[in-house]
Design a protein around this motif. Structure first.
Motif, mmCIF file in Angstrom:
data_model
loop_
_atom_site.group_PDB
_atom_site.id
_atom_site.type_symbol
_atom_site.label_atom_id
_atom_site.label_comp_id
_atom_site.label_asym_id
_atom_site.label_seq_id
_atom_site.Cartn_x
_atom_site.Cartn_y
_atom_site.Cartn_z
ATOM 1 N N LYS A 1 22.296 -9.567 -29.176
ATOM 2 C CA LYS A 1 23.047 -9.641 -27.914
ATOM 3 C C LYS A 1 22.469 -8.665 -26.883
ATOM 4 O O LYS A 1 22.440 -8.960 -25.683
ATOM 5 C CB LYS A 1 24.531 -9.351 -28.166
ATOM 6 C CG LYS A 1 25.261 -10.521 -28.798
ATOM 7 C CD LYS A 1 25.303 -11.728 -27.858
ATOM 8 C CE LYS A 1 25.645 -12.996 -28.599
ATOM 9 N NZ LYS A 1 25.410 -14.214 -27.776
ATOM 10 N N PHE B 1 28.928 -6.853 -21.123
ATOM 11 C CA PHE B 1 28.377 -8.046 -21.771
ATOM 12 C C PHE B 1 28.647 -8.012 -23.282
ATOM 13 O O PHE B 1 29.061 -9.012 -23.881
ATOM 14 C CB PHE B 1 26.864 -8.125 -21.503
ATOM 15 C CG PHE B 1 26.188 -9.296 -22.153
ATOM 16 C CD1 PHE B 1 26.269 -10.571 -21.599
ATOM 17 C CD2 PHE B 1 25.462 -9.136 -23.339
ATOM 18 C CE1 PHE B 1 25.648 -11.658 -22.205
ATOM 19 C CE2 PHE B 1 24.841 -10.217 -23.949
ATOM 20 C CZ PHE B 1 24.933 -11.479 -23.386
ATOM 21 N N LEU B 2 28.455 -6.844 -23.890
ATOM 22 C CA LEU B 2 28.704 -6.713 -25.335
ATOM 23 C C LEU B 2 30.191 -6.892 -25.636
ATOM 24 O O LEU B 2 30.571 -7.550 -26.600
ATOM 25 C CB LEU B 2 28.187 -5.364 -25.848
ATOM 26 C CG LEU B 2 26.663 -5.175 -25.771
ATOM 27 C CD1 LEU B 2 26.274 -3.758 -26.166
ATOM 28 C CD2 LEU B 2 25.935 -6.192 -26.650
ATOM 29 N N PHE C 1 23.406 -9.100 -35.087
ATOM 30 C CA PHE C 1 24.110 -9.722 -33.955
ATOM 31 C C PHE C 1 24.122 -8.788 -32.738
ATOM 32 O O PHE C 1 23.863 -9.225 -31.607
ATOM 33 C CB PHE C 1 25.542 -10.063 -34.399
ATOM 34 C CG PHE C 1 26.379 -10.746 -33.357
ATOM 35 C CD1 PHE C 1 26.102 -12.055 -32.964
ATOM 36 C CD2 PHE C 1 27.459 -10.092 -32.770
ATOM 37 C CE1 PHE C 1 26.888 -12.690 -31.998
ATOM 38 C CE2 PHE C 1 28.249 -10.719 -31.813
ATOM 39 C CZ PHE C 1 27.962 -12.028 -31.429
ATOM 40 N N LYS D 1 18.142 -11.338 -19.518
ATOM 41 C CA LYS D 1 18.865 -12.163 -18.543
ATOM 42 C C LYS D 1 18.213 -12.109 -17.156
ATOM 43 O O LYS D 1 17.808 -11.046 -16.724
ATOM 44 C CB LYS D 1 20.328 -11.707 -18.432
ATOM 45 C CG LYS D 1 21.241 -12.547 -19.303
ATOM 46 C CD LYS D 1 22.687 -12.536 -18.811
ATOM 47 C CE LYS D 1 23.286 -11.141 -18.696
ATOM 48 N NZ LYS D 1 24.693 -11.136 -18.360
ATOM 49 N N ASN E 1 31.219 -10.289 -25.774
ATOM 50 C CA ASN E 1 30.770 -10.914 -27.030
ATOM 51 C C ASN E 1 31.422 -10.265 -28.260
ATOM 52 O O ASN E 1 30.877 -10.326 -29.366
ATOM 53 C CB ASN E 1 29.249 -10.841 -27.127
ATOM 54 C CG ASN E 1 28.584 -11.862 -26.220
ATOM 55 O OD1 ASN E 1 28.536 -13.043 -26.526
ATOM 56 N ND2 ASN E 1 28.114 -11.404 -25.070
ATOM 57 N N GLU F 1 19.489 -10.364 -25.525
ATOM 58 C CA GLU F 1 19.909 -11.417 -24.594
ATOM 59 C C GLU F 1 20.244 -10.811 -23.227
ATOM 60 O O GLU F 1 19.854 -11.331 -22.193
ATOM 61 C CB GLU F 1 21.138 -12.138 -25.186
ATOM 62 C CG GLU F 1 21.457 -13.469 -24.550
ATOM 63 C CD GLU F 1 22.683 -14.118 -25.203
ATOM 64 O OE1 GLU F 1 22.805 -14.070 -26.457
ATOM 65 O OE2 GLU F 1 23.534 -14.635 -24.447
ATOM 66 N N PHE F 2 20.942 -9.695 -23.232
ATOM 67 C CA PHE F 2 21.306 -9.043 -21.970
ATOM 68 C C PHE F 2 20.072 -8.557 -21.228
ATOM 69 O O PHE F 2 19.930 -8.791 -20.017
ATOM 70 C CB PHE F 2 22.253 -7.862 -22.221
ATOM 71 C CG PHE F 2 22.570 -7.107 -20.969
ATOM 72 C CD1 PHE F 2 23.565 -7.544 -20.102
ATOM 73 C CD2 PHE F 2 21.856 -5.961 -20.625
ATOM 74 C CE1 PHE F 2 23.839 -6.863 -18.923
ATOM 75 C CE2 PHE F 2 22.123 -5.269 -19.450
ATOM 76 C CZ PHE F 2 23.135 -5.722 -18.606
#
Ligand SMILES: *Cc1c(COP(=O)(O)O)cnc(C)c1O
Length: 388
Positions: free
Chosen positions: A381, A319-320, A377, A388, A323, A384-385
Motif C-alpha cells: 500500500k 491513504f493507509l 500488505f 500514485k 486501507n 501504491e501511494f
C-alpha cells in the motif's frame, strides 16, 4: 485486510489462563498494593537490566519524576533532554521548577546528539536524560564520557527500551545513574494499566527511592524528606510477572517483523540498501537502522516502534488509514515548539533535525503477533501511494 497499529487482545489471548490465574490470586489475597508480587517483579527486572536494584512505581512518568527528586533537583537547575521525545521526558523537569534544556537529534538513530549535549553543559546543569527512543539505545558511551568529565548524573529514559542492549552488551538502565521504564500497555512489557520502574546500581539512591515512593516515610508517619504516592498495584505486578518470561520472544518477533519490512522496502524499490539516509527519487522510504556509528549489536533495538521517514507523510497516513492500516506519528511537535515551553524562548532554527523528523516520521504496525502477509500488505500500500 485490517492491520491495526497494535493488537493487545492478541497478546492477552496467547497467555490468558496464566494471566487470569495470577489476577485472581491477587484478588483472593486482597494484598493489593506493593507486596510479594511487586518484590518479585523488582527482582526479575533488576537482574534482566543488569542493575543491582529496581524500584517499581506508578508510571514511567513518575519513575522519571522520582529519579530527578532523588537527585535533589532545585528550581532553576538545568536538565538536558532531547527535544524529540514523549512529553514526560521534559514535563517532569519543568514540574520541579527546573529548566529543561533541549538538544537536537541525530537523523539516523533519532536519538539525541551527544556533541550538542556537550555544548549545553554549564555550572547549572544537574542531569542529562538520554532517551532510548523507539527502543534503540542512545549513544551512551559518548554521554557517559560527558557525565564523568563534568560529574553530572545521567537518568536513562528507557520507557520504550526495556531489554535493549547497548553496543557493549550491557542492558539500558544499568549504564547511567538511574534508569526509568514504563509499563504503559503499548510498551514492549505492558501492564493492564499504569506502571513504571527505576533501576540503579547505587545503594543509597535505592534506599532513597524506596522511601520516596511512599511519601518519604520511614519509619511509619515520620518523614525526613518529601516524596509522594508512587506505589505500584500488586495486580499490575502479577500481570507483568506472567508476561516477563515471554519478553525476549516478543522482542525477537518485533525484530523479525522489522527485518521483513526493511527487506520488502528494498525489494520493492522503495529504498536503497546503501545510502538510505536522504529522501530522494531512489529513497521514498528511509527505514530505521539499528546502528550508531560503528556500534552494532544484534539486540541494539527492541522496536517498540518501527518508524520510517517519508515525504507527504500526512497524505500517506490518510491513504493507509483508508486501507485499514493503523499508523501513528511519534512525535508531531518537538518540545521546543510546544506552547507550554514558550517561556523558555527556544530558537526554532537550533533544531533542524527534530523539525524535519516531526514532518516525516511514521510509525508502522510492528507488534509481535503481526503476520507476514499483513506486513506485505502495508509495504504494497505504501508503494501504491508513492507511485500514485
Ligand atoms: C511512555 C513514555 C514515558 C512515560 O511513561 P508513562 O508510563 O506513560 O508515564 C516517558 N518517556 C518516554 C520516552 C515514553 O515513551
Amino acid at each position: 485486510m485490517n492491520v491495526p497499529l497494535l493488537d493487545l487482545r492478541a497478546q492477552y489471548q496467547s497467555i490468558k489462563p496464566a494471566i487470569d490465574e495470577a489476577m485472581l490470586k491477587v484478588a483472593e489475597s486482597q494484598m493489593l498494593i506493593l507486596g510479594e508480587e511487586v518484590a518479585q517483579l523488582e527482582k526479575n527486572l533488576a537482574k534482566y537490566c543488569d542493575a543491582e536494584y529496581a524500584v517499581a512505581v506508578s508510571s514511567g512518568t513518575d519513575a522519571l519524576l522520582m529519579a530527578l527528586m532523588a537527585l535533589d533537583l532545585k528550581p532553576y537547575d538545568e536538565v538536558i533532554v532531547p527535544t524529540y521525545s514523549f512529553f514526560a521526558t521534559a514535563g517532569v523537569v519543568a514540574r520541579l521548577q527546573a529548566v529543561p534544556v533541549f538538544v537536537d537529534s541525530d537523523p539516523v538513530s533519532f536519538n539525541l546528539d551527544p556533541e550538542i549535549v556537550r555544548a549545553k553543559i554549564n555550572a547549572k546543569t544537574k542531569a542529562i536524560i538520554p532517551v532510548h527512543l523507539y527502543g534503540q539505545a542512545a549513544p551512551m558511551k559518548e554521554i557517559m564520557e560527558i557525565s564523568e568529565e563534568f560529574n553530572i548524573p545521567v537518568i536513562e529514559d528507557g520507557a520504550q527500551a526495556i531489554g535493549t542492549q547497548y553496543a557493549d552488551g550491557r542492558h539500558v538502565g544499568s549504564i547511567g545513574t538511574m534508569g526509568c521504564f514504563s509499563f504503559y500497555p503499548t510498551k514492549n512489557l505492558g501492564a493492564f494499566g499504569e506502571g513504571g520502574l527505576v533501576t540503579t546500581n547505587d545503594e543509597s539512591l535505592y534506599i532513597k527511592l524506596k522511601q520516596m515512593r511512599n511519601h518519604g516515610m520511614e519509619p511509619k508517619y515520620y518523614h525526613s524528606f518529601i516524596g509522594g504516592n508512587f506505589r505500584l498495584d500488586a495486580i499490575q505486578a502479577a500481570v507483568l510477572n506472567v508476561k516477563f518470561p515471554h519478553l525476549e520472544d516478543w522482542h525477537q518477533a518485533r525484530r523479525n517483523n522489522a527485518d521483513l519490512y526493511t527487506k520488502l522496502f528494498i525489494e520493492s524499490g522503495l529504498a536503497e540498501p546503501k545510502n538510505n539516509s536522504d529522501l530522494n527519487e531512489k529513497n521514498a522510504v528511509i527505514y530505521p537502522k539499528a546502528i550508531w556509528k560503528n556500534h552494532v549489536h544484534p539486540n541494539y533495538h527492541i522496536y517498540n516502534q518501527y518508524v520510517i521517514r517519508v515525504n507527504n507523510r500526512d497524505a500517506m497516513r490518510q491513504f493507509l488509514s483508508d486501507n485499514k492500516i493503523g499508523t501513528e506519528v511519534y512525535y508531531p511537535v518537538p518540545f521546543h515548539r510546544q506552547s507550554c515551553f514558550k517561556y523558555l524562548n527556544p530558537r526554532d532554527e537550533d533544531f533542524p533535525i527534530a523539525n524535519m523528523l516531526s514532518e516525516q516520521v511514521l510509525a508502522l504496525p510492528i507488534y509481535p503477533e503481526l503476520q507476514p502477509d499483513q506486513i506485505e500488505f502495508v509495504v504494497a500500500k505504501i508503494k501504491e501511494f508513492v507511485q500514485k
